[in-house]
Structure formats: structure tokens, C-alpha cells
Write an enzyme that holds these catalytic residues in place. Structure first.
Site, PDB file in Angstrom:
ATOM      1  N   HIS A  79       0.992  -1.203   0.274  1.00  0.00           N
ATOM      2  CA  HIS A  79       0.018   0.081  -0.134  1.00  0.00           C
ATOM      3  C   HIS A  79       0.954   1.335   0.115  1.00  0.00           C
ATOM      4  O   HIS A  79       0.630   2.350  -0.727  1.00  0.00           O
ATOM      5  CB  HIS A  79      -0.835  -0.017   1.316  1.00  0.00           C
ATOM      6  CG  HIS A  79      -1.954   1.099   1.182  1.00  0.00           C
ATOM      7  ND1 HIS A  79      -2.651   1.451   0.373  1.00  0.00           N
ATOM      8  CD2 HIS A  79      -2.161   2.201   2.170  1.00  0.00           C
ATOM      9  CE1 HIS A  79      -3.565   2.541   0.579  1.00  0.00           C
ATOM     10  NE2 HIS A  79      -2.930   3.047   1.635  1.00  0.00           N
TER      11      HIS A  79
ATOM     12  N   LYS B 182     -10.644  13.620  -4.300  1.00  0.00           N
ATOM     13  CA  LYS B 182     -12.025  13.316  -3.416  1.00  0.00           C
ATOM     14  C   LYS B 182     -11.629  13.955  -2.046  1.00  0.00           C
ATOM     15  O   LYS B 182     -10.482  14.187  -1.703  1.00  0.00           O
ATOM     16  CB  LYS B 182     -12.094  11.586  -3.183  1.00  0.00           C
ATOM     17  CG  LYS B 182     -10.958  10.922  -2.600  1.00  0.00           C
ATOM     18  CD  LYS B 182     -11.253   9.562  -2.589  1.00  0.00           C
ATOM     19  CE  LYS B 182     -10.035   8.724  -2.006  1.00  0.00           C
ATOM     20  NZ  LYS B 182     -10.190   7.291  -1.887  1.00  0.00           N
TER      21      LYS B 182
END
Length: 344
Positions: free
Chosen positions: A138, A203
């Protein structure tokens, strides 16, 4: 005497992937390669018990065990298997962790919060594991959490082959999209490989798990958009991004996600979304509802992981697998139209 071949062992997290790696290795070695005979079971109270039925003294062992849901159980299986092998005098233990759980907790986002990825890295290193092979961490800095060597493979070369196969004849219409600013590097890597433009969906969150606003940065009108990310959990952000892209003029929206966690309402959301397709790897063993979903497709990682294991065992370069030309012969059975010399 130790054998001259690598030995594979698997927990219960992703047996199909482990068996796929064993089959691919049998093809490479020209002899049958099976998983080490062992049992990984639970007592009635849930405690995990491991027993190895083969001699592993001095052997080069590879434990194939993603730490996916249930993350704690699968992590404990990995640690206990490593301990069992270490106490059985295995020569070297490599943990093959296609999906590294707890990777999203890689920094302190609030006061008095843990860095769980570092804790898990310490547990793995102290269990007897001497090397880790994983895929699409990640955050790249997690490699530095380990005090042992870490080989981090990338799914982008596999995705490149898949995109070139499924979008033949329309590659000029393809645009790669990052679902957030933090994922731009990953999206740019695929965009560079397929020579496509890049767009970003910005976002904003009012609270964790909920997206309040999304804005498309870039012109996606008339484009076939490919959203690229490493993890898809509940698919809320992914489906909302697909809606925003379609409203901005995109003709189709596809998604390429390395690790399909797909928890909770994810499958239902994807089925009813405007996503034309979601492609995930088999780093996580998917349940039947995911496999039955008409717009979800699973691509194999066994060819790449098998070659990486063989390279580690041989002491040769793992980074060669970052090159598509290296992977094309391995994936030719899946994408025959992209065989060397026939690339679109």
C-alpha cells in the site's frame, strides 16, 4: 541431505494460489513439485496448530500465505508456520505474502494511534522469516519497516498485458485514472506502460469511509477510463468515481485493482454500478459470490510469483519481473494474441 529444489508450504489463506504456483513450478522444473505435507489446523478454542510431516532440515522454504480476511488468523498461521520451520532447522525461510494486511496503518494519522504495519513487520522478522516476497504494498516505505530483505513486485506489468489484450484496436481511446491524489504514482506507471493520458479524481472526505465530494481533473470526454488502485475494500469510492467519470463524459469505466478485499456490500455495489468491469488479481482467494459477479474478473499472479520464487532461490534478479517483455512469455497462455512478435 537437503534437496536441490525450493520447497513450498501453504497455510489456509489462499490454497488455490499456492497450488497454482506449485503447478507452474512443476512446468519450470520439469518434475512434479508439490506443497510440503503439513497440517495447519485449529483447536476447539481457535488456537492454531501446525505440524510438518516432511524433513525440512537445510531446505530453502517458501511459505505462501497472504494475510487477508480473517487477517489475524492468517497472520498467526504465517508466524506459527515460520516458527515450526525454524525449529525444524530449515535452511532459509521466505514468506510469500501476495497481500500484506495492516498495510493501510503505515503512519500515525491521529494522536495516540498505532503504526500497525511496523508491528506486523517486526512479528514476521522475529518469527524466523529471513526474506519477504510481496506485491503492491500500500505504501512503498513499508519495505523499510522490515529489518530483513523485502522484494515488492508490481501488478502493473500484468495489467498492461491485460489492457493491451482486451482493448486491442481502441488503445487510443484509453485514459488511465487515479482515484485520488495519493495514487498518482501507481496510475502513472500503468499510463506510461500503455502510452495513455492520465487523469485524477480528487476526493474529499468529511469522515473516514465516507466521500463527500469528487472532482475530475482532466478531460475524460469520449474516453474509456481505467481506474487503477492497489486495494478495493467496500467499493464505495470506486463506484462513486465511476459515476463521476461517466457524468464527465467518459464512454466506459473499468477498474484494475491489485488486491480485491471486497468486504461488506462491495459485490452488490459493483454489480449495480456503472463499472463495465473490475479486474483484480488472485492475491486474495475470492469467495464464490465474487467469482459469480458478471463484471468482476480475476487475473492470475501464479506465473509471476513462481518466477520470483525461482529467481530468489537461484540468487538472480527479481526486478527483471518489472519488465513486460519478461512476463509476456509467462502469460502467453492467457494472452496468446500478445505473444512476442504479435503485439498489437
Amino acid at each position: 541431505m537437503p534437496s536441490t529444489d525450493p520447497k513450498l508450504m501453504s497455510g489456509n489463506a489462499n490454497r488455490p494460489l499456492a497450488q497454482g504456483i506449485a503447478r507452474r513450478m512443476s512446468m519450470h522444473r520439469g518434475m512434479r513439485v508439490g506443497l510440503v505435507d503439513a497440517r495447519v489446523e485449529r483447536f476447539n478454542d481457535g488456537e492454531i496448530f501446525v505440524e510438518v510431516f516432511e524433513n525440512v532440515r537445510g531446505e530453502d522454504m517458501f511459505i505462501i500465505q497472504p494475510t487477508s480476511n480473517p487477517a489475524n488468523d492468517n497472520l498467526m498461521e504465517l508466524l506459527i508456520m515460520a516458527d515450526a520451520l525454524q525449529r525444524s532447522s530449515a535452511g532459509r525461510i521466505t514468506a510469500v505474502i501476495p497481500y500484506f494486511g495492516y498495510a493501510r496503518q503505515d503512519r500515525r494519522t491521529k494522536s495516540r494511534s498505532p503504526i500497525s504495519a511496523k508491528l506486523v513487520a517486526n512479528l514476521i522478522a522475529n518469527s524466523g522469516v529471513e526474506r519477504v516476497l510481496t506485491m503492491d504494498l500500500h505504501a512503498a516505505q513499508i519495505q523499510g519497516f522490515f529489518d530483513i530483505p523485502v522484494d515488492n513486485l508490481y501488478a502493473s506489468p500484468i495489467f498492461e498485458l491485460d489492457v493491451r489484450h482486451h482493448f486491442q484496436g481502441s488503445m487510443d481511446d484509453v485514459m488511465v485514472v487515479s482515484p485520488d491524489v495519493g495514487g498518482v504514482t501507481r496510475a502513472r506507471e500503468l499510463a506510461k506502460r500503455i502510452n495513455a493520458p492520465l487523469s485524477i479524481v480528487d476526493k474529499r472526505r468529511e469522515k473516514a469511509g465516507e466521500v463527500s465530494e469528487m472532482t475530475v481533473i482532466g478531460d475524460v470526454s469520449g474516453k474509456k477510463c481505467i481506474i487503477v488502485d492497489d486495494i478495493c475494500d467496500t467499493a464505495g469510492t470506486l463506484c462513486k468515481a465511476a459515476d463521476v467519470l461517466i457524468d464527465a463524459g467518459a464512454t466506459e469505466v473499468h477498474a484494475y485493482i491489485t488486491h480485491g478485499v471486497l468486504s461488506g456490500p462491495a459485490v452488490g455495489r459493483i454489480t449495480n454500478s456503472r463499472l463495465k468491469s473490475l479486474v483484480v488479481t488472485d492475491s486474495i482467494d475470492q469467495p464464490q459470490p465474487v467469482l459469480d459477479c458478471p463484471n468482476i474478473r480475476v487475473v492470475p499472479t501464479a506465473p509471476m510469483l513462481t518466477q520470483a520464487i525461482l529467481n530468489i532461490w537461484n540468487g538472480t534478479s527479481v526486478s527483471s519481473l518489472f519488465d513486460t517483455d519478461t512476463l509476456e512469455p509467462l502469460y502467453e497462455p492467457f494472452y496468446p494474441s500478445l505473444a512476442l512478435g504479435q503485439t498489437a
